[in-house]
Write a protein that holds these residues in place. Structure first.
Motif, mmCIF file in Angstrom:
data_model
loop_
_atom_site.group_PDB
_atom_site.id
_atom_site.type_symbol
_atom_site.label_atom_id
_atom_site.label_comp_id
_atom_site.label_asym_id
_atom_site.label_seq_id
_atom_site.Cartn_x
_atom_site.Cartn_y
_atom_site.Cartn_z
ATOM 1 N N ASN A 18 0.870 -1.180 0.000
ATOM 2 C CA ASN A 18 0.000 0.000 0.000
ATOM 3 C C ASN A 18 0.901 1.222 0.000
ATOM 4 O O ASN A 18 0.916 1.992 0.947
ATOM 5 C CB ASN A 18 -0.920 -0.019 1.216
ATOM 6 N N VAL A 20 1.137 4.267 -1.015
ATOM 7 C CA VAL A 20 0.595 5.566 -1.395
ATOM 8 C C VAL A 20 1.048 6.556 -0.332
ATOM 9 O O VAL A 20 0.712 6.399 0.840
ATOM 10 C CB VAL A 20 -0.947 5.533 -1.474
ATOM 11 N N GLN A 24 -1.099 11.949 -0.207
ATOM 12 C CA GLN A 24 -2.080 11.622 -1.242
ATOM 13 C C GLN A 24 -3.310 10.910 -0.675
ATOM 14 O O GLN A 24 -4.204 10.516 -1.414
ATOM 15 C CB GLN A 24 -1.436 10.758 -2.331
ATOM 16 N N TRP A 25 -3.349 10.717 0.642
ATOM 17 C CA TRP A 25 -4.496 10.071 1.266
ATOM 18 C C TRP A 25 -5.647 11.053 1.385
ATOM 19 O O TRP A 25 -5.459 12.267 1.474
ATOM 20 C CB TRP A 25 -4.150 9.575 2.661
ATOM 21 N N MET A 26 -6.848 10.523 1.458
ATOM 22 C CA MET A 26 -8.047 11.322 1.704
ATOM 23 C C MET A 26 -8.090 11.667 3.200
ATOM 24 O O MET A 26 -7.519 10.933 4.028
ATOM 25 C CB MET A 26 -9.302 10.531 1.307
ATOM 26 N N GLU A 29 -8.969 8.837 5.459
ATOM 27 C CA GLU A 29 -7.913 7.828 5.569
ATOM 28 C C GLU A 29 -6.855 8.258 6.584
ATOM 29 O O GLU A 29 -6.363 7.429 7.362
ATOM 30 C CB GLU A 29 -7.274 7.583 4.197
ATOM 31 N N HIS A 33 -6.008 6.359 10.151
ATOM 32 C CA HIS A 33 -4.633 5.995 10.512
ATOM 33 C C HIS A 33 -4.294 6.528 11.903
ATOM 34 O O HIS A 33 -3.775 5.794 12.759
ATOM 35 C CB HIS A 33 -3.667 6.557 9.470
ATOM 36 N N GLY A 111 -3.997 2.708 5.714
ATOM 37 C CA GLY A 111 -3.557 3.803 4.857
ATOM 38 C C GLY A 111 -4.571 4.042 3.768
ATOM 39 O O GLY A 111 -5.780 3.986 4.015
ATOM 40 N N ALA A 112 -4.102 4.268 2.563
ATOM 41 C CA ALA A 112 -4.989 4.532 1.429
ATOM 42 C C ALA A 112 -5.980 3.386 1.252
ATOM 43 O O ALA A 112 -5.603 2.218 1.315
ATOM 44 C CB ALA A 112 -4.179 4.732 0.156
ATOM 45 N N GLY A 113 -7.227 3.734 1.070
ATOM 46 C CA GLY A 113 -8.261 2.727 0.877
ATOM 47 C C GLY A 113 -8.593 1.948 2.132
ATOM 48 O O GLY A 113 -9.307 0.961 2.079
#
Length: 135
Positions: A18, A20, A24-26, A29, A33, A111-113
């Motif tokens: 993962n 990312v 760049q995370w939303m 997200e 975390h 993390g991302a997603g």
């Protein structure tokens, strides 16, 4: 009990997992975390294994002594972000195996997603008392 320092680097995760970058995370997200990290610390507080922890800003400066009467020498900001420390946590556990177990669990933070990031964590024991040598 043995104290260990868990260092979170900006190195990130291995590419297949993962990889990312956090920038760049939303927002949700990032919140997930941070919540994982807070929940992890709270659980360790209950078992008496949590000592302290903190997230760090990405900025930093290298500083060194440059001799009597001279101002410290600085070199910064850091040249490579992979060498920056994103945060740290100090744990006080029964031994190395428990420290590795907890570091592995912390590496699974989302993390991302919402997927675990499988990030590398640096596990460092505190330097203990040196044994006394008698002859």
């Amino acid at each position: 009990m043995a104290k260990y320092l868990l260092l979170k680097h900006y190195r990130g995760a291995p590419a297949p997992a993962n990889d990312v970058p956090m920038d760049q995370w939303m927002p949700d997200e990032i919140s997930a975390h941070i919540q994982y990290m807070n929940d992890f610390a709270a659980r360790l507080e209950k078992t008496g294994e949590f000592v302290d922890g903190q997230a760090l800003a990405p900025e930093g400066t290298w500083v060194r002594y440059d001799g009597e009467g001279r101002p410290p020498v600085t070199d910064g900001p850091f040249a490579e972000t992979k060498d920056l420390i994103a945060g740290w946590m100090v744990i006080d556990v029964d031994g190395y195996e428990r420290a590795v177990e907890l570091a592995g669990e912390l590496s699974a933070a989302p993390g991302a997603g919402g997927r675990p990031i499988h990030e590398w964590l640096e596990l460092r024991p505190f330097l203990g008392e040196h044994p006394t040598v008698t002859e």
